[in-house]
Scaffold this motif. Structure first.
Motif, PDB file in Angstrom:
ATOM      1  N   ALA A 157     -13.920  16.915  45.037  1.00 18.08           N
ATOM      2  CA  ALA A 157     -13.397  18.214  44.632  1.00 18.08           C
ATOM      3  C   ALA A 157     -14.060  18.686  43.347  1.00 18.08           C
ATOM      4  N   THR A 159     -17.611  19.647  44.140  1.00 18.36           N
ATOM      5  CA  THR A 159     -17.612  20.919  44.876  1.00 18.36           C
ATOM      6  C   THR A 159     -17.474  22.097  43.919  1.00 18.36           C
ATOM      7  N   TYR A 205     -10.593  23.801  50.172  1.00 15.81           N
ATOM      8  CA  TYR A 205     -11.808  23.112  50.640  1.00 15.81           C
ATOM      9  C   TYR A 205     -12.408  23.878  51.818  1.00 15.81           C
ATOM     10  N   SER A 234     -17.982  19.871  50.549  1.00 19.27           N
ATOM     11  CA  SER A 234     -16.804  20.625  50.986  1.00 19.27           C
ATOM     12  C   SER A 234     -16.352  20.183  52.376  1.00 19.27           C
TER      13      SER A 234
END
Length: 291
Positions: free
Chosen positions: A13, A16, A104, A134
């Motif tokens: 995360a 990303t 996401y 992702s």
């Protein structure tokens, strides 16, 4: 573990979010509507290329749309992703994980759009990394989540999902059918071989609206999970239409304003309804948990 439960962690995360910041800043720094030049594409058409920054070799029509998207991702999706991730870390519940899955999914939609839809440039490996992070980040949480909640199927939700599924086809199919009948390329094909947005919207998102409707009607927890993803995507796309349209207008791109506004307005309205159902979804889940 004793006392307070330790906060959950997700390195994908964080990566990303960093990758989205890199791609969007590079796109925003490409604002310059004075460097375009003409080019003969593979279909023998004269097209105008953007000529500046990371989108230098993209069409003059598409580059402003990409820049508008970058504004939305940087100032809306990234903060939302960060807020959702911090919630996920603080709470040990399935709701915060579902919210993380939904952001996401939106990041993946954006990553797929630029990885396959933007002309090859210096950020290709960044696009690829964002696509990968992702996708696998979303799958990781889908695999981990324990989800048994369902949302009630109402007339309003049914109408919304049907309209959303049809809107994506109505918006893009009229551009495609004449080219198939006349054996010609898309009018705004530019330097590209296909239009990735048409593939994603008509090939994945639109059918998924009807699949979700079926699953929600059958009171399937999977339907509620996919619904959360679709609603978040619709909200972000609705917001995205505003900077995209502004960038197109400011760039002076040759496109009929009524057509541009009509298409944008329809997605903005759907985004507004999606926000309403998104709020209702989590209220229902919270209410169900309290029982």
């Amino acid at each position: 573990m004793s006392g307070k439960m330790r906060g959950r962690r997700d390195d994908l995360a964080v990566i990303t979010m960093i990758l989205m910041v890199i791609t969007t800043i590079a796109g925003i720094l490409s604002i310059n509507f004075t460097s375009s030049y003409d080019f003969i594409n593979q279909y023998g058409q004269t097209v105008s290329l953007y000529g500046y920054g990371i989108y230098a070799h993209d069409s003059y029509f598409k580059a402003p749309i990409s820049i508008g998207t970058d504004f939305c991702i940087l100032f809306v999706l990234v903060p939302l992703f960060l807020h959702t991730y911090l919630q996920y870390r603080r709470k040990n519940d399935s709701i915060s994980e579902l919210k993380l899955i939904s952001v996401y999914a939106v990041a993946f939609y954006y990553a797929a759009s630029i990885a396959f839809g933007v002309t090859y440039n210096q950020l290709f490996l960044v696009y690829t990394a964002l696509f990968s992070c992702s996708l696998f980040g979303m799958f990781m949480h889908i695999k981990n989540i324990t989800w048994n909640h369902t949302m009630k199927s109402t007339k309003g939700l049914t109408i919304f999902l049907v309209l959303s599924g049809l809107a994506l086809i109505v918006a893009w199919l009229p551009d495609v059918i004449p080219t198939i009948m006349n054996k010609t390329p898309l009018p705004l094909i530019g330097v590209y071989t296909t239009e990735i947005t048409y593939v994603l919207d008509m090939g994945i998102i639109s059918p998924l609206c009807f699949v979700t409707l079926y699953l929600v009607t059958k009171k399937s927890p999977l339907g509620t999970m996919i619904l959360a993803i679709l609603l978040k995507a619709c909200i972000i796309v609705g917001i995205m239409m505003v900077p995209q349209t502004i960038c197109q207008v400011v760039s002076g791109v040759d496109m009929e304003l009524p057509v541009m506004v009509t298409k944008s307005l329809s997605f903005v309205l759907l985004g507004g309804f999606a926000f309403y159902f998104d709020q209702r979804l989590y209220k229902e889940i919270e209410h169900e948990k309290e029982k």
